[in-house]
Design an enzyme around this catalytic site. Structure first.
Site, PDB file in Angstrom:
ATOM      1  N   ASN A  10       0.751  -1.185   0.063  1.00 31.60           N
ATOM      2  CA  ASN A  10       0.041   0.254  -0.042  1.00 31.60           C
ATOM      3  C   ASN A  10       0.872   1.276  -0.076  1.00 31.60           C
ATOM      4  O   ASN A  10       1.704   1.510   0.884  1.00 31.60           O
ATOM      5  CB  ASN A  10      -0.744  -0.105   1.220  1.00 31.60           C
ATOM      6  CG  ASN A  10      -1.836   1.104   1.325  1.00 31.60           C
ATOM      7  OD1 ASN A  10      -1.325   2.347   1.135  1.00 31.60           O
ATOM      8  ND2 ASN A  10      -3.143   1.062   1.635  1.00 31.60           N
ATOM      9  N   HIS A  13       0.968   6.605   1.978  1.00 26.91           N
ATOM     10  CA  HIS A  13       1.658   7.156   2.735  1.00 26.91           C
ATOM     11  C   HIS A  13       3.012   8.189   1.674  1.00 26.91           C
ATOM     12  O   HIS A  13       3.251   9.023   2.069  1.00 26.91           O
ATOM     13  CB  HIS A  13       2.480   6.494   3.724  1.00 26.91           C
ATOM     14  CG  HIS A  13       1.717   6.270   4.959  1.00 26.91           C
ATOM     15  ND1 HIS A  13       0.436   6.482   5.207  1.00 26.91           N
ATOM     16  CD2 HIS A  13       1.763   5.361   6.040  1.00 26.91           C
ATOM     17  CE1 HIS A  13      -0.018   6.013   6.243  1.00 26.91           C
ATOM     18  NE2 HIS A  13       0.937   5.353   6.837  1.00 26.91           N
ATOM     19  N   HIS A  46      -5.752   3.592  -1.835  1.00 28.77           N
ATOM     20  CA  HIS A  46      -6.833   4.101  -1.345  1.00 28.77           C
ATOM     21  C   HIS A  46      -7.274   5.424  -1.777  1.00 28.77           C
ATOM     22  O   HIS A  46      -6.616   6.244  -1.221  1.00 28.77           O
ATOM     23  CB  HIS A  46      -6.776   3.799   0.451  1.00 28.77           C
ATOM     24  CG  HIS A  46      -8.368   3.988   0.808  1.00 28.77           C
ATOM     25  ND1 HIS A  46      -8.522   3.757   2.247  1.00 28.77           N
ATOM     26  CD2 HIS A  46      -9.587   4.451   0.286  1.00 28.77           C
ATOM     27  CE1 HIS A  46      -9.741   4.120   2.499  1.00 28.77           C
ATOM     28  NE2 HIS A  46     -10.353   4.409   1.730  1.00 28.77           N
ATOM     29  N   ARG A  48      -9.524   7.935  -1.050  1.00 29.13           N
ATOM     30  CA  ARG A  48     -10.237   8.222  -0.020  1.00 29.13           C
ATOM     31  C   ARG A  48     -11.324   9.501  -0.554  1.00 29.13           C
ATOM     32  O   ARG A  48     -11.003  10.299  -1.357  1.00 29.13           O
ATOM     33  CB  ARG A  48      -9.725   8.753   1.174  1.00 29.13           C
ATOM     34  CG  ARG A  48      -9.060   7.746   2.042  1.00 29.13           C
ATOM     35  CD  ARG A  48      -8.434   8.545   3.356  1.00 29.13           C
ATOM     36  NE  ARG A  48      -8.483   7.343   4.215  1.00 29.13           N
ATOM     37  CZ  ARG A  48      -9.343   6.942   5.245  1.00 29.13           C
ATOM     38  NH1 ARG A  48     -10.504   7.578   5.446  1.00 29.13           N
ATOM     39  NH2 ARG A  48      -9.094   5.939   6.277  1.00 29.13           N
ATOM     40  N   ARG A  52      -7.215  12.751   0.772  1.00 31.95           N
ATOM     41  CA  ARG A  52      -6.170  13.210   1.692  1.00 31.95           C
ATOM     42  C   ARG A  52      -4.897  12.654   1.250  1.00 31.95           C
ATOM     43  O   ARG A  52      -3.697  13.254   1.590  1.00 31.95           O
ATOM     44  CB  ARG A  52      -6.507  12.890   3.115  1.00 31.95           C
ATOM     45  CG  ARG A  52      -6.325  11.497   3.520  1.00 31.95           C
ATOM     46  CD  ARG A  52      -6.346  11.227   4.815  1.00 31.95           C
ATOM     47  NE  ARG A  52      -7.884  11.203   5.369  1.00 31.95           N
ATOM     48  CZ  ARG A  52      -8.259  10.623   6.450  1.00 31.95           C
ATOM     49  NH1 ARG A  52      -7.430   9.703   6.952  1.00 31.95           N
ATOM     50  NH2 ARG A  52      -9.362  10.694   6.880  1.00 31.95           N
ATOM     51  N   GLU A  73      -8.471   0.377  -3.288  1.00 33.28           N
ATOM     52  CA  GLU A  73      -9.282   0.565  -2.025  1.00 33.28           C
ATOM     53  C   GLU A  73     -10.209   1.546  -2.070  1.00 33.28           C
ATOM     54  O   GLU A  73     -10.047   2.755  -2.468  1.00 33.28           O
ATOM     55  CB  GLU A  73      -8.335   0.586  -0.827  1.00 33.28           C
ATOM     56  CG  GLU A  73      -8.529  -0.168   0.411  1.00 33.28           C
ATOM     57  CD  GLU A  73      -7.588   0.096   1.595  1.00 33.28           C
ATOM     58  OE1 GLU A  73      -6.316  -0.228   1.219  1.00 33.28           O
ATOM     59  OE2 GLU A  73      -8.087   0.725   2.482  1.00 33.28           O
ATOM     60  N   THR A 104      -8.261   3.129   8.246  1.00 31.19           N
ATOM     61  CA  THR A 104      -9.698   2.254   8.276  1.00 31.19           C
ATOM     62  C   THR A 104      -9.820   1.504   9.553  1.00 31.19           C
ATOM     63  O   THR A 104      -9.055   0.573  10.019  1.00 31.19           O
ATOM     64  CB  THR A 104      -9.771   1.361   7.054  1.00 31.19           C
ATOM     65  OG1 THR A 104      -9.040   1.990   5.957  1.00 31.19           O
ATOM     66  CG2 THR A 104     -10.941   0.869   6.749  1.00 31.19           C
ATOM     67  N   GLU A 154     -10.694  -9.732   2.677  1.00 25.92           N
ATOM     68  CA  GLU A 154      -9.777  -9.363   3.391  1.00 25.92           C
ATOM     69  C   GLU A 154     -10.043  -9.269   4.820  1.00 25.92           C
ATOM     70  O   GLU A 154     -10.597  -8.519   5.259  1.00 25.92           O
ATOM     71  CB  GLU A 154      -8.925  -7.668   2.877  1.00 25.92           C
ATOM     72  CG  GLU A 154      -7.627  -7.691   3.650  1.00 25.92           C
ATOM     73  CD  GLU A 154      -7.106  -6.511   2.924  1.00 25.92           C
ATOM     74  OE1 GLU A 154      -7.125  -6.243   1.826  1.00 25.92           O
ATOM     75  OE2 GLU A 154      -6.399  -5.788   3.806  1.00 25.92           O
ATOM     76  N   HIS A 197      -3.717  -5.066   7.709  1.00 27.01           N
ATOM     77  CA  HIS A 197      -3.680  -3.905   8.764  1.00 27.01           C
ATOM     78  C   HIS A 197      -2.914  -4.031   9.883  1.00 27.01           C
ATOM     79  O   HIS A 197      -3.250  -4.990  10.652  1.00 27.01           O
ATOM     80  CB  HIS A 197      -5.237  -3.534   9.139  1.00 27.01           C
ATOM     81  CG  HIS A 197      -5.515  -2.088   9.400  1.00 27.01           C
ATOM     82  ND1 HIS A 197      -5.061  -1.520  10.519  1.00 27.01           N
ATOM     83  CD2 HIS A 197      -5.977  -1.014   8.570  1.00 27.01           C
ATOM     84  CE1 HIS A 197      -5.287  -0.154  10.472  1.00 27.01           C
ATOM     85  NE2 HIS A 197      -5.829   0.021   9.246  1.00 27.01           N
TER      86      HIS A 197
HETATM   87  N1  PXP Z   1      -5.784  -3.451   3.965  1.00 26.05           N
HETATM   88  C1  PXP Z   1      -6.723  -2.468   4.061  1.00 26.05           C
HETATM   89  C2  PXP Z   1      -8.254  -2.708   3.582  1.00 26.05           C
HETATM   90  C3  PXP Z   1      -6.604  -1.075   4.576  1.00 26.05           C
HETATM   91  O1  PXP Z   1      -7.400  -0.177   4.748  1.00 26.05           O
HETATM   92  C4  PXP Z   1      -5.241  -0.805   5.038  1.00 26.05           C
HETATM   93  C5  PXP Z   1      -4.874   0.440   5.550  1.00 26.05           C
HETATM   94  O2  PXP Z   1      -5.078   1.560   4.544  1.00 26.05           O
HETATM   95  C6  PXP Z   1      -4.237  -1.761   5.001  1.00 26.05           C
HETATM   96  C7  PXP Z   1      -4.768  -3.126   4.443  1.00 26.05           C
HETATM   97  C8  PXP Z   1      -2.718  -1.453   5.132  1.00 26.05           C
HETATM   98  O3  PXP Z   1      -2.845  -1.165   6.512  1.00 26.05           O
HETATM   99  P1  PXP Z   1      -1.463  -0.625   6.968  1.00 26.05           P
HETATM  100  O4  PXP Z   1      -0.954   0.559   6.319  1.00 26.05           O
HETATM  101  O5  PXP Z   1      -1.432  -0.548   8.721  1.00 26.05           O
HETATM  102  O6  PXP Z   1      -0.316  -1.666   6.715  1.00 26.05           O
END
Ligand code: PXP
Length: 250
Positions: A10, A13, A46, A48, A52, A73, A104, A154, A197
């Site tokens: 992901n 960031h 993602h 949003r 953001r 996402e 999330t 997931e 997550h």
């Molecule tokens: N999976 C989903 C559906 C998420 O919303 C997130 C956070 O954006 C992640 C995985 C990744 O989580 P993390 O950034 O804590 O590794």
């Protein structure tokens, strides 16, 4: 034979840092390409509602420029469904979204949202997009996901990872037990099982031992590590941790 475990990276960031200055750098698409070169099997971003971090043009570029599957996402809103239908990513992971949250929090309410999620799942599936529902690791949520017709779920690993980071070992064991049972049930129901997550090297190694889970989606920890060791090294070390965990569980 144990199925391979895929790593979805992901990159939200990277866009957060870019947006902090308002310019074009650092470029999330460059991070996605580097992540793939380092061993990521797919990229998650993602979009949003408040934009953001990832923006509409990032999604369009990711779809055009990356060679591995794009996991879009998104909240289950008309706007996002429209963008997904236009973008046609490999997959859409439907998540709950609150404007005030930092990340999330919790899984989708697949029970009360059942009928609407079913319509969206059918719409996206017809367009060739693989739908994944981000759910709590509960049997109730799995049964509802099956009834919705989602090919993928997931499992939200946040409660487990939080319990570990707060040193609550009994709670952590309980939460891991829920994930284990949910992953086994997903397989029985014929639903592909992913998880994510809050995962770090240790939790990714441990969850990799569950053979029904075939994809981990990881962002925050990898981007934090990347500050110190670089994205390539962070992803390689994560890949190694996942492979070790998979081998131990096999
Ligand atoms: N999976 C989903 C559906 C998420 O919303 C997130 C956070 O954006 C992640 C995985 C990744 O989580 P993390 O950034 O804590 O590794």
């Amino acid at each position: 034979m144990t199925k391979p475990l895929r790593l979805g990276v992901n990159i939200d960031h990277v866009a957060t840092v870019r947006n902090a200055r308002g310019g074009a750098l650092p470029d999330p698409v460059r991070a996605a390409l580097l992540a793939i070169a380092a061993g990521a099997d797919g990229i998650t971003a993602h979009l949003r509602e408040d934009r953001r971090h990832i923006r509409d043009e990032d999604m369009a570029r990711l779809k055009r420029e990356i060679s591995k599957p794009l996991n879009f996402e998104m909240a289950a809103t008309d706007e996002m469904v429209g963008i997904a239908l236009h973008t046609r990513p490999h997959a859409s992971c439907l998540v709950p979204e609150k404007r005030s949250e930092r990340t999330t929090e919790g899984g989708l309410d697949v029970v009360s949202g059942h009928d609407r999620l079913k319509i969206i799942t059918q719409e996206l599936t017809r367009a060739g997009v693989r739908v994944s529902l981000f759910i709590e690791p509960s049997l109730e949520a799995l049964e509802a996901s099956k009834s919705i017709g989602a090919p993928v779920v997931e499992l939200h690993t946040g409660s487990w990872c939080d319990a570990i980071s707060h040193g609550q070992s009994d709670k952590a064991d309980h939460e891991f037990g829920r994930i284990r049972v949910a992953a086994a049930r997903a397989e029985e129901l014929g639903i592909e099982c992913h998880a994510g997550h809050g995962l770090d090297f240790d939790t990714a190694r441990k969850i990799a031992s569950l053979p029904q889970i075939i994809e981990l989606n990881i962002g925050h920890f990898l981007m934090g590590e990347a500050i110190f060791v670089g994205l390539t090294q962070a992803i390689r070390t994560m890949r190694k941790a996942m492979d070790e965990g998979r081998a131990q569980g096999a």
